[in-house]
Enzyme design. Structure first.
Site, mmCIF file in Angstrom:
data_model
loop_
_atom_site.group_PDB
_atom_site.id
_atom_site.type_symbol
_atom_site.label_atom_id
_atom_site.label_comp_id
_atom_site.label_asym_id
_atom_site.label_seq_id
_atom_site.Cartn_x
_atom_site.Cartn_y
_atom_site.Cartn_z
ATOM 1 N N LYS A 1 0.859 -1.185 0.000
ATOM 2 C CA LYS A 1 0.000 0.000 0.000
ATOM 3 C C LYS A 1 0.892 1.230 0.000
ATOM 4 C CE LYS A 1 -3.563 2.329 2.671
ATOM 5 N NZ LYS A 1 -4.503 2.232 3.787
ATOM 6 N N ARG B 1 -10.726 10.038 2.276
ATOM 7 C CA ARG B 1 -10.628 10.671 3.602
ATOM 8 C C ARG B 1 -11.812 11.593 3.849
ATOM 9 N NH1 ARG B 1 -4.029 10.991 3.462
ATOM 10 N NH2 ARG B 1 -3.805 8.723 3.260
ATOM 11 N N ARG C 1 1.250 9.718 5.870
ATOM 12 C CA ARG C 1 1.412 8.322 6.281
ATOM 13 C C ARG C 1 2.708 7.726 5.729
ATOM 14 N NH1 ARG C 1 -3.505 8.164 8.221
ATOM 15 N NH2 ARG C 1 -5.423 8.222 7.008
ATOM 16 N N GLU D 1 7.160 -6.853 1.392
ATOM 17 C CA GLU D 1 5.897 -6.780 2.150
ATOM 18 C C GLU D 1 4.968 -7.942 1.798
ATOM 19 O OE1 GLU D 1 5.020 -4.650 4.471
ATOM 20 O OE2 GLU D 1 6.539 -3.088 4.307
ATOM 21 N N LYS E 1 -2.110 -1.443 -3.857
ATOM 22 C CA LYS E 1 -2.991 -0.284 -3.784
ATOM 23 C C LYS E 1 -2.171 0.987 -3.844
ATOM 24 C CE LYS E 1 -5.969 1.971 -0.499
ATOM 25 N NZ LYS E 1 -6.329 2.086 0.872
ATOM 26 N N TYR F 1 -15.064 1.288 -6.663
ATOM 27 C CA TYR F 1 -16.325 2.015 -6.520
ATOM 28 C C TYR F 1 -17.150 1.932 -7.802
ATOM 29 C CZ TYR F 1 -13.627 3.677 -2.588
ATOM 30 O OH TYR F 1 -12.856 3.715 -1.453
HETATM 31 C C1 PBG Z 1 -7.112 2.924 5.644
HETATM 32 C C2 PBG Z 1 -7.584 2.938 4.231
HETATM 33 C C3 PBG Z 1 -7.479 3.975 3.317
HETATM 34 C C4 PBG Z 1 -8.075 3.534 2.138
HETATM 35 C C5 PBG Z 1 -8.535 2.241 2.368
HETATM 36 N N1 PBG Z 1 -8.205 1.880 3.674
HETATM 37 C C6 PBG Z 1 -6.979 5.354 3.480
HETATM 38 C C7 PBG Z 1 -5.605 5.687 3.775
HETATM 39 O O1 PBG Z 1 -4.712 4.863 3.882
HETATM 40 O O2 PBG Z 1 -5.389 6.879 3.929
HETATM 41 C C8 PBG Z 1 -8.189 4.339 0.879
HETATM 42 C C9 PBG Z 1 -9.157 3.839 -0.124
HETATM 43 C C10 PBG Z 1 -9.468 4.790 -1.219
HETATM 44 O O3 PBG Z 1 -8.839 5.848 -1.398
HETATM 45 O O4 PBG Z 1 -10.402 4.482 -1.954
HETATM 46 N N2 PBG Z 1 -8.120 2.473 6.516
#
Ligand code: PBG
Length: 319
Positions: free
Chosen positions: A186, A196, A209, A225, A240, A305
């Site tokens: 990720k 968010r 992050r 990972e 992701k 989505y």
């Molecule tokens: C963290 C999480 C995130 C997304 C899925 N799980 C946000 C992040 O890491 O800031 C993002 C998914 C998206 O942008 O569609 N719980």
């Protein structure tokens, strides 16, 4: 003839619909930066999932928006937390025909917006996320989600050792059949912005992050990972976002033998919607092209989505 020889198929059975459920609202709330996606009430969530099932969708992943946030994100593991309540509703209503996944993280639930508990004051430049203290919280969330009916838990916080701790906690609580979809690779992406908004999450002090999510300059650490997560017991691994990381999806697919998922994230979705709304691109053509490219790169499963749109308008279809 083009269909006869097409190498890549896109099928609704490989898509997972991300859904948001918010505590304390009476009507679904639109999310401005994610056109067509809403924060559901418990009732509207059940209705949505029933409709998705009727359209042939086989899997959903839930994200919760709690009414109250705190330092450790306790709403994430509270048996009466919003996702646990929603999972109980869904497992009673559609649990026999829908794979119920739950995102496993605390960023929606913490007052400071990070994916783990902090080792100092929020917003202080010397404060870090405490990896090992966070693992204890993740173990509790996993058990709460499985108790509530999750078939799959999906740890997304990028803490080291999270998959192993979650597997042990699930097994210890008798949830041996609960699967783990690990958000393994990720990236610290700019494409999570609309998400968010969807979960009302802002990092206190404007932080990011980058200390726990991956650097977009790196490909090889994704393999570290992924391999670590599989060794710890991941049943599926995920990359992701998707489109900026097709090389990573491809490399992971070649290197491992577990199913590979990719998350077509909020920013990827919203870019299509915004450009299409301006008449600059053809929505259906670009949406199909992008999802197909993610499959072509090697993803077995796509979280998107666009799932409902695909099931309604494109299944069987647009090429
Ligand atoms: C963290 C999480 C995130 C997304 C899925 N799980 C946000 C992040 O890491 O800031 C993002 C998914 C998206 O942008 O569609 N719980």
């Amino acid at each position: 003839m083009r269909d006869l020889v097409a190498e890549t198929q896109l099928d609704v059975r490989q898509l997972v619909a991300p859904l948001f459920v918010r505590e304390g609202i009476d009507e679904p709330q639109p999310i401005l930066s994610l056109p067509g996606v809403v924060q559901h009430t418990r009732a509207s969530l059940v209705q949505e999932v029933r409709e998705l099932a009727a359209l042939g969708v086989r899997a959903v992943i839930l994200f919760g928006v709690p009414a109250q946030k705190d330092e450790v994100g306790s709403g994430a593991f509270d048996p009466r937390g919003i996702v646990q309540l929603a999972l109980r509703d869904l497992s009673a209503e559609v649990g026999d025909r829908m794979v119920l996944m739950a995102d496993l993280c605390v960023d929606e639930y913490t007052s400071h917006g990070h994916c783990g508990v902090l080792d100092g004051p929020a917003g202080d430049p010397h404060t870090s996320v405490d990896n090992d203290a966070t693992l204890e919280i993740y173990a509790r969330i996993a058990v709460a989600q499985a108790d509530a009916g999750a078939h799959v838990v999906a740890p997304s916080g990028m803490m080291d050792g999270q998959v192993g701790v979650i597997r042990a906690a699930l097994d210890g609580a008798g949830h041996r059949n609960t699967a783990i979809l690990a958000y393994s690779a990720k990236y610290a992406s700019g494409l999570y912005g609309p998400f968010r908004d969807a979960v009302d999450c802002a990092i206190v002090g404007g932080g990011d992050r980058k200390a726990y999510q991956q650097d977009w300059r790196n490909a090889r650490e994704a393999m570290v990972e992924v391999r670590a997560d599989i060794a710890e017991g991941a049943d599926m691994v995920m990359v992701k976002p998707a489109l900026s990381y097709l090389d990573i999806i491809s490399a992971v697919k070649t290197a491992v033998d577990v199913p590979v998922a990719a998350y077509h994230v909020s920013g990827e979705y919203s870019m299509i919607k915004a450009a299409a709304a301006n008449g600059w691109i053809d929505h259906d053509a670009v949406a199909t092209e992008q999802l197909t490219a993610i499959r072509r790169a090697g993803a077995d499963v796509i979280l998107t989505y666009l799932t409902r749109w695909f099931a309604e308008h494109a299944a069987g279809g647009a090429r």
